[in-house]
Motif scaffolding. Sequence first.
Motif, PDB file in Angstrom:
ATOM      1  N   UNK A   1      -1.469  -1.752 -19.225  1.00  0.00           N
ATOM      2  CA  UNK A   1      -0.478  -0.922 -18.561  1.00  0.00           C
ATOM      3  C   UNK A   1      -0.538   0.469 -19.184  1.00  0.00           C
ATOM      4  N   UNK A   2      -0.745   1.463 -18.349  1.00  0.00           N
ATOM      5  CA  UNK A   2      -0.784   2.835 -18.849  1.00  0.00           C
ATOM      6  C   UNK A   2       0.616   3.393 -18.955  1.00  0.00           C
ATOM      7  N   UNK A   3       0.718   4.601 -19.536  1.00  0.00           N
ATOM      8  CA  UNK A   3       2.048   5.182 -19.668  1.00  0.00           C
ATOM      9  C   UNK A   3       2.602   5.672 -18.331  1.00  0.00           C
ATOM     10  N   UNK A   4       1.810   5.646 -17.271  1.00  0.00           N
ATOM     11  CA  UNK A   4       2.332   5.980 -15.948  1.00  0.00           C
ATOM     12  C   UNK A   4       2.914   4.757 -15.265  1.00  0.00           C
ATOM     13  N   UNK A   5       2.790   3.609 -15.901  1.00  0.00           N
ATOM     14  CA  UNK A   5       3.338   2.393 -15.332  1.00  0.00           C
ATOM     15  C   UNK A   5       2.374   1.676 -14.415  1.00  0.00           C
TER      16      UNK A   5
ATOM     17  N   UNK B   1      -8.115  -6.295 -10.725  1.00  0.00           N
ATOM     18  CA  UNK B   1      -7.845  -7.236  -9.658  1.00  0.00           C
ATOM     19  C   UNK B   1      -6.867  -6.694  -8.625  1.00  0.00           C
ATOM     20  N   UNK B   2      -5.861  -5.973  -9.051  1.00  0.00           N
ATOM     21  CA  UNK B   2      -4.847  -5.530  -8.110  1.00  0.00           C
ATOM     22  C   UNK B   2      -4.090  -4.339  -8.681  1.00  0.00           C
ATOM     23  N   UNK B   3      -4.494  -3.108  -8.325  1.00  0.00           N
ATOM     24  CA  UNK B   3      -3.774  -1.940  -8.826  1.00  0.00           C
ATOM     25  C   UNK B   3      -2.314  -2.023  -8.398  1.00  0.00           C
ATOM     26  N   UNK B   4      -1.460  -1.715  -9.300  1.00  0.00           N
ATOM     27  CA  UNK B   4      -0.037  -1.849  -9.028  1.00  0.00           C
ATOM     28  C   UNK B   4       0.741  -0.854  -9.866  1.00  0.00           C
ATOM     29  N   UNK B   5       2.015  -0.789  -9.648  1.00  0.00           N
ATOM     30  CA  UNK B   5       2.906   0.035 -10.450  1.00  0.00           C
ATOM     31  C   UNK B   5       3.580  -0.879 -11.465  1.00  0.00           C
ATOM     32  N   UNK B   6       4.589  -0.375 -12.140  1.00  0.00           N
ATOM     33  CA  UNK B   6       5.336  -1.224 -13.059  1.00  0.00           C
ATOM     34  C   UNK B   6       6.026  -2.331 -12.259  1.00  0.00           C
ATOM     35  N   UNK B   7       6.401  -3.421 -12.910  1.00  0.00           N
ATOM     36  CA  UNK B   7       7.093  -4.488 -12.171  1.00  0.00           C
ATOM     37  C   UNK B   7       8.357  -3.980 -11.463  1.00  0.00           C
ATOM     38  N   UNK B   8       9.112  -3.090 -12.107  1.00  0.00           N
ATOM     39  CA  UNK B   8      10.321  -2.553 -11.475  1.00  0.00           C
ATOM     40  C   UNK B   8       9.987  -1.724 -10.243  1.00  0.00           C
TER      41      UNK B   8
ATOM     42  N   UNK C   1       7.228  -1.960  -8.368  1.00  0.00           N
ATOM     43  CA  UNK C   1       6.736  -2.856  -7.322  1.00  0.00           C
ATOM     44  C   UNK C   1       7.889  -3.617  -6.664  1.00  0.00           C
ATOM     45  N   UNK C   2       8.858  -4.051  -7.458  1.00  0.00           N
ATOM     46  CA  UNK C   2      10.012  -4.756  -6.899  1.00  0.00           C
ATOM     47  C   UNK C   2      10.816  -3.819  -5.985  1.00  0.00           C
ATOM     48  N   UNK C   3      11.005  -2.580  -6.413  1.00  0.00           N
ATOM     49  CA  UNK C   3      11.740  -1.604  -5.598  1.00  0.00           C
ATOM     50  C   UNK C   3      10.991  -1.323  -4.296  1.00  0.00           C
ATOM     51  N   UNK C   4       9.669  -1.232  -4.368  1.00  0.00           N
ATOM     52  CA  UNK C   4       8.869  -1.010  -3.168  1.00  0.00           C
ATOM     53  C   UNK C   4       9.023  -2.182  -2.209  1.00  0.00           C
ATOM     54  N   UNK C   5       9.003  -3.402  -2.714  1.00  0.00           N
ATOM     55  CA  UNK C   5       9.151  -4.576  -1.854  1.00  0.00           C
ATOM     56  C   UNK C   5      10.527  -4.600  -1.185  1.00  0.00           C
ATOM     57  N   UNK C   6      11.569  -4.231  -1.925  1.00  0.00           N
ATOM     58  CA  UNK C   6      12.916  -4.156  -1.343  1.00  0.00           C
ATOM     59  C   UNK C   6      12.946  -3.119  -0.223  1.00  0.00           C
ATOM     60  N   UNK C   7      12.341  -1.951  -0.477  1.00  0.00           N
ATOM     61  CA  UNK C   7      12.308  -0.891   0.532  1.00  0.00           C
ATOM     62  C   UNK C   7      11.530  -1.326   1.773  1.00  0.00           C
ATOM     63  N   UNK C   8      10.379  -1.977   1.579  1.00  0.00           N
ATOM     64  CA  UNK C   8       9.587  -2.438   2.722  1.00  0.00           C
ATOM     65  C   UNK C   8      10.349  -3.480   3.541  1.00  0.00           C
ATOM     66  N   UNK C   9      11.014  -4.395   2.856  1.00  0.00           N
ATOM     67  CA  UNK C   9      11.799  -5.410   3.553  1.00  0.00           C
ATOM     68  C   UNK C   9      12.906  -4.759   4.370  1.00  0.00           C
ATOM     69  N   UNK C  10      13.598  -3.788   3.783  1.00  0.00           N
ATOM     70  CA  UNK C  10      14.679  -3.094   4.485  1.00  0.00           C
ATOM     71  C   UNK C  10      14.136  -2.307   5.686  1.00  0.00           C
ATOM     72  N   UNK C  11      13.012  -1.647   5.515  1.00  0.00           N
ATOM     73  CA  UNK C  11      12.427  -0.888   6.625  1.00  0.00           C
ATOM     74  C   UNK C  11      11.986  -1.812   7.758  1.00  0.00           C
ATOM     75  N   UNK C  12      11.397  -2.948   7.417  1.00  0.00           N
ATOM     76  CA  UNK C  12      10.988  -3.906   8.455  1.00  0.00           C
ATOM     77  C   UNK C  12      12.208  -4.456   9.197  1.00  0.00           C
ATOM     78  N   UNK C  13      13.269  -4.760   8.452  1.00  0.00           N
ATOM     79  CA  UNK C  13      14.497  -5.280   9.064  1.00  0.00           C
ATOM     80  C   UNK C  13      15.089  -4.231  10.007  1.00  0.00           C
ATOM     81  N   UNK C  14      15.157  -2.985   9.558  1.00  0.00           N
ATOM     82  CA  UNK C  14      15.685  -1.905  10.386  1.00  0.00           C
ATOM     83  C   UNK C  14      14.848  -1.737  11.653  1.00  0.00           C
TER      84      UNK C  14
END
Length: 164
Positions: free
Chosen positions: A1-5, A11-18, A20-33
């Motif tokens: 994990x770099x200092x940018x998170x 295998x799978x470039x990602x952000x910090x766990x927080x 990624x979790x926030x992104x998933x919440x946002x995507x779920x909300x956008x899909x629901x809307x």
Amino acid sequence: MSDTGSSNDGSRPTFSPDADAALEVALTALRRWADEVGVDAVRVIGPLAGLVAEQRTCALLGLAPAANAIQAGWDATDAEGRTYQIKARAFTGRRGTSFDFRSEHGFDEALLVLYDPVDLSLVEVWRMDRATVMRHANANRDRLALRWPAACRFARLVFARDVA
């Protein structure tokens, strides 16, 4: 994990766990809307998807994103000062697409990014120098269109997600 998170374990470039979790919440909300108002979710998530793909590509390759996200010409730089135009498209596995460039935009390298339209994770990243883009792209009014997957024979694969 770099200092940018970001994670770069190959295998799978990602952000910090927080993040990624926030992104998933946002995507779920956008899909629901989108579902509630009767709009195609792809139209709603599309602009966000490009930004997420750019940021994940920068994290993966150790690039610095441009300070101005909407500037013309290039999206990131490396430690040597080379500039990169990052173009991202959803990977559906079924049909071709094109990456469009404006001929007047100066960049040193193009990064052609295919991402998963469901979770916005990177699937593949291909690299092509500007001269090769200009040589193989088709002129279309004020833009140059690089057809995919035909153009992959001129590009170098720099990342492929493990699908196992």
